[in-house]
Design an enzyme around this catalytic site. Structure first.
Site, PDB file in Angstrom:
ATOM      1  CE  LYS A 196      -4.191  -2.108   1.707  1.00 11.12           C
ATOM      2  NZ  LYS A 196      -3.876  -3.501   1.558  1.00 11.12           N
TER       3      LYS A 196
HETATM    4  C1  LIG Z   1      -4.397  -4.408   0.881  1.00 12.73           C
HETATM    5  C2  LIG Z   1      -3.582  -5.625   0.642  1.00 12.73           C
HETATM    6  C3  LIG Z   1      -3.920  -6.744   0.047  1.00 12.73           C
HETATM    7  C4  LIG Z   1      -5.246  -6.573  -0.894  1.00 12.73           C
HETATM    8  O1  LIG Z   1      -5.163  -5.514  -2.011  1.00 12.73           O
HETATM    9  P1  LIG Z   1      -6.359  -5.138  -2.858  1.00 12.73           P
HETATM   10  O2  LIG Z   1      -5.961  -4.068  -3.651  1.00 12.73           O
HETATM   11  O3  LIG Z   1      -7.307  -4.671  -1.744  1.00 12.73           O
HETATM   12  O4  LIG Z   1      -6.934  -6.217  -3.797  1.00 12.73           O
HETATM   13  C5  LIG Z   1      -3.227  -7.929  -0.057  1.00 12.73           C
HETATM   14  N1  LIG Z   1      -1.997  -8.136   0.493  1.00 12.73           N
HETATM   15  C6  LIG Z   1      -1.706  -7.018   1.740  1.00 12.73           C
HETATM   16  C7  LIG Z   1      -0.706  -7.243   2.605  1.00 12.73           C
HETATM   17  C8  LIG Z   1      -2.640  -5.902   1.945  1.00 12.73           C
HETATM   18  O5  LIG Z   1      -2.226  -5.029   2.606  1.00 12.73           O
END
Ligand SMILES: *Cc1c(COP(=O)(O)O)cnc(C)c1O
Length: 519
Positions: free
Chosen positions: A117
């Site tokens: 993120k």
């Molecule tokens: C947010 C997140 C995801 C999922 O990503 P999306 O964009 O919501 O599909 C997967 N793995 C981790 C570690 C995350 O923080």
């Protein structure tokens, strides 16, 4: 380039407006009015450029070059991108690691909080700050933003890292007290900037979300404080993530010229469908790839959609979601999936105004989902979805087994330690394995989910052995000492009473009024 709502209407927003607004007033998500065309020579001109330049080139296709168009002058855009990725520890930002003969892992966790993120939220923080400063330069009433969010761990720490010390912004992140992993709690609460506020809520993650929802729908409070959301529906988050699909393609071509990079399958651990949606945009822009593979955990609404063409809430799950080893993917519905639905509707629309047709179709689908818990696409639309994607569901047991399997070296590969979200991706990749190349997106560093990782590798170890293992094999050096650093956290302290939620909401409002902007 303008942006329109997936649920239709005449509204056409600039890039700046779409970023600051987040969600459309009719409940829809913003999509670009068209998919831009890549420069004819992109495959050679971009092949050796650094990540920041790739980001600049791709973002320039979606962001107009002037303030008058709600865009960003080119030199400013370049600077925002450079600042955003200077916080990453790896010079390639999202390096590609070869795991075995056919498998590569795209490591997306070299940013400040060790999760994917960061790629989006580092940039979003700079964009917010830039747009607010630009508005303030022309106005006597100050433009400010109070970002409010609930977190079970990952989103909160990445949002805080992206927004700390940003001018004209306060950020309030609510977490369930004592129910966030120790590392994640430390990552959030050891950030001491005065615009960062960690609120520990005596309750569950659902309580935190209920408080946030209540404050967003409190019009007077929202108008006074200019609440902003940081969740994954913001268009700038999707846009910034398109870049690493191109970066992976070029990295593969550079390192392994004999591999056919255009036949690659890209496997993405998926929750809210933001990460993989960026891959869909990359594909539509013309990035060669075979197929995108959606990897879900036991919260499998997406996997069931690809199997059946029906998008249906899981009514068997107690509560809203199943708690799994990959909590960042524990969702009931995937918010960004609505954007893919819009493209399915658009491509099959009768026309002549396909965008308008798609908007009414998506609005009807969402209404149906809300009232009945399910909706279905046509056979033709399902076929289009299956042309670009396939989907796999991975259980917790399979997740643990995959962590262990990749940790153990064998004749074909060296030991590679992965977190449970990434393990969902690797397990899905193994299932759809062919002899063609696969790139698996790794969304978090294993240290962030140490309990699941350590217990998968050494299920019988004592607590002492597990701690020792964690410190020598899992914890990156940047996190040493993190747990002992100074913290600041505000407790949402309430007196016992009959209506706990109402008391929590009232107390949270008081804290924001006291510690945020004086309005
Ligand atoms: C947010 C997140 C995801 C999922 O990503 P999306 O964009 O919501 O599909 C997967 N793995 C981790 C570690 C995350 O923080």
């Amino acid at each position: 380039m303008k942006y329109l709502s997936t649920r239709g209407g005449a509204e056409r927003l600039t890039f700046e407006e779409a970023v600051l607004q987040g969600l459309a007033p009719n409940g829809g998500l913003y999509v670009p009015e068209s998919i831009p065309t890549l420069p004819a020579d992109w495959a050679t001109a971009w092949q050796d450029v650094p990540f920041t330049e790739l980001s600049f080139q791709l973002l320039s296709l979606f962001v107009p070059p002037t303030e008058a168009e709600g865009g960003i002058p080119r030199e400013d855009l370049r600077e925002l991108i450079n600042k955003s990725y200077a916080s990453f520890r790896h010079e390639q930002v999202t390096p590609l690691h070869r795991v075995s003969e056919h498998e590569w892992c795209l490591e997306l966790w070299h940013g400040p909080t060790f999760a994917f993120k960061d790629v989006a939220l580092q940039l979003l923080g700079h964009l917010f700050e830039y747009f607010l400063a630009r508005r303030n330069a022309k106005s006597s009433t100050p433009h400010t933003l109070t970002v409010l969010g609930a977190t079970s761990g990952d989103t909160g720490s990445a949002a805080i890292a992206g927004l700390r010390a940003k001018a004209n912004i306060h950020v309030f992140i609510l977490h369930p007290q004592g129910r966030v992993s120790p590392i994640q709690e430390a990552q959030m609460t050891t950030v001491l900037d005065e615009n960062v506020h960690n609120l520990a809520v005596p309750g569950t993650f659902d309580d935190c979300q209920d408080i946030v929802k209540a404050l967003f729908s409190d019009k007077a409070f929202n108008d006074a404080h200019h609440l902003g959301a940081i969740n994954s529906i913001n268009w700038a988050r999707i846009l910034s993530q398109i870049v690493y699909y191109f970066a992976a393609y070029f990295a593969l071509r550079r390192a392994h010229p004999t591999v056919d990079a255009s036949r690659v399958q890209i496997v993405v651990p998926t929750g809210n469908f933001g990460d993989i949606l960026a891959g869909f945009y990359a594909k539509r822009l013309g990035l060669p790839m075979e197929r995108l593979v959606v990897a879900t955990n036991e919260n499998d609404i997406l996997q069931r959609f690809w199997a059946t063409g029906r998008y249906e809430k899981d009514t068997a799950a107690a509560g809203d979601v199943r708690a799994t080893l990959s909590p960042a993917m524990d969702i009931q519905v995937s918010s960004n999936f609505e954007r893919l639905l819009w493209y399915l509707a658009y491509e099959t629309a009768p026309g002549p105004d396909k965008a308008a047709d798609a908007g009414s179709q998506v609005a009807a689908w969402m209404q149906q989902l809300k009232s009945t818990g399910a909706m279905a696409v046509s056979e033709a639309q399902h076929a289009i979805a299956c042309r670009d994607f396939s989907a796999e569901r991975v259980s917790d047991d399979e997740t643990r087994a995959a962590i262990l399997r990749y940790y153990r070296a064998d004749a074909d590969r060296a030991s590679y330690l992965i977190d449970p979200h990434t393990a969902v991706g690797f397990e899905a990749a193994n299932r759809v394995a062919t002899r063609q190349p696969q790139i698996i997106l790794s969304t978090a560093h294993p240290a962030k989910f140490s309990e699941a990782v350590v217990s998968s590798i050494a299920p019988a170890s004592s607590e002492q052995e597990a701690t020792a293992f964690f410190h020598t094999h899992v914890l990156p050096k940047e996190m040493h000492g993190l747990l002992d650093k100074e913290r600041r956290v505000t407790h949402v302290d309430i007196a016992p009473g009959p209506d706990k939620l109402a008391a929590l909401i009232a107390r949270t409002k008081e804290i924001i009024e006291r510690d945020g902007f004086q309005v």
